[in-house]
Design a protein around this motif. Structure first.
Motif: not given
Ligand SMILES: *Cc1c(COP(=O)(O)O)cnc(C)c1O
Length: 229
Positions: A25-47
């Motif tokens: 089941p896909a629900e058993g796999i968590q996607l962690l977005a690795v945001s090292k070196t990524v600016p806060a604005t791009a993290i907001r877009q992912a959110y």
């Protein structure tokens, strides 16, 4: 849609297809977005595109970004090498640490974890490729370290993490990743109840899901290629 939102959708699709191919089941796999070196604005877009869990590798950088994003309900995972003088900020600001490899660091995280927060969720990083330059404990050292970590208050040992030797060959990817699952099974046979296999990145997430990954850590396939640092 933003570039980040498009990329996230494509990764969720890859994840779902790999899960289906593995009969999981896909629900058993968590996607962690690795945001090292990524600016806060791009993290907001992912959110904005529905992503909640983010991974950082550099304590200094994370300590600048996390406060700038504390208006959002994000879940932070630390996945990089841990210096002993950085254990306090990690214990105070992260929900998870994937890269534990020394008892002394575990003791410091345990002592620094604020009592008002849930237990810090931890994985032990294992050096599965045997390359001397790589982080992680040797497989022979895993059981004693797991016992030490398990005994510490305010830490919850969840499982294992690995970064395999990069290879484009899916069979070689799977062969390396399989070792981490076998080590988890051995710990569980020895009396642990561990449920987490943190493995799989942009280039080997299908292989990792086929071998039982429960958290995949994906950076460049979501946020684009990182500058070399
Ligand atoms: C950078 C990093 C990732 C993400 O790698 P990509 O190839 O960009 O997906 C995953 N795990 C760890 C520990 C990392 O440092």
């Amino acid at each position: 849609m933003t570039t980040v939102a498009n990329a996230l959708q494509a990764i969720r699709q890859r994840l779902a297809e790999a899960a289906a191919a593995a009969g999981r089941p896909a629900e058993g796999i968590q996607l962690l977005a690795v945001s090292k070196t990524v600016p806060a604005t791009a993290i907001r877009q992912a959110y904005a595109a529905g992503q909640r869990a983010f991974g950082e590798s550099y304590a200094q950088e994370a300590m600048e970004k996390i406060p700038a994003l504390n208006d959002l309900p994000l879940e932070w995972h630390f996945i990089g090498p841990i210096q002993s003088n950085k254990t306090r900020p990690l214990a105070e600001h992260f929900s998870w640490v994937h890269s534990l490899e020394r008892a002394k660091i575990a003791e410091r995280l345990s002592a620094a974890r604020p009592a008002g927060l849930p237990d810090l969720q931890v994985c032990i990083q294992v050096n599965i490729s045997g390359e001397a330059s790589k982080s992680g404990v040797a497989p022979e050292e895993l059981l004693p370290l797991a016992r030490q970590v398990q005994a510490l208050p305010r830490l919850k040992l969840r499982g294992l993490m690995a970064i395999p030797e990069p290879t484009p060959d899916p069979a070689h990817q799977r062969q390396q990743l399989r070792v981490l699952g076998e080590l988890l099974d051995q710990l569980n046979a020895a009396g642990f109840s561990l449920d987490t296999l943190s493995m799989g990145m942009s280039d080997d997430l299908e292989a990792a899901i086929a071998e039982g990954a429960t958290i995949v850590r994906v950076g460049s396939a979501i946020f684009g290629k990182r500058p070399k640092i």
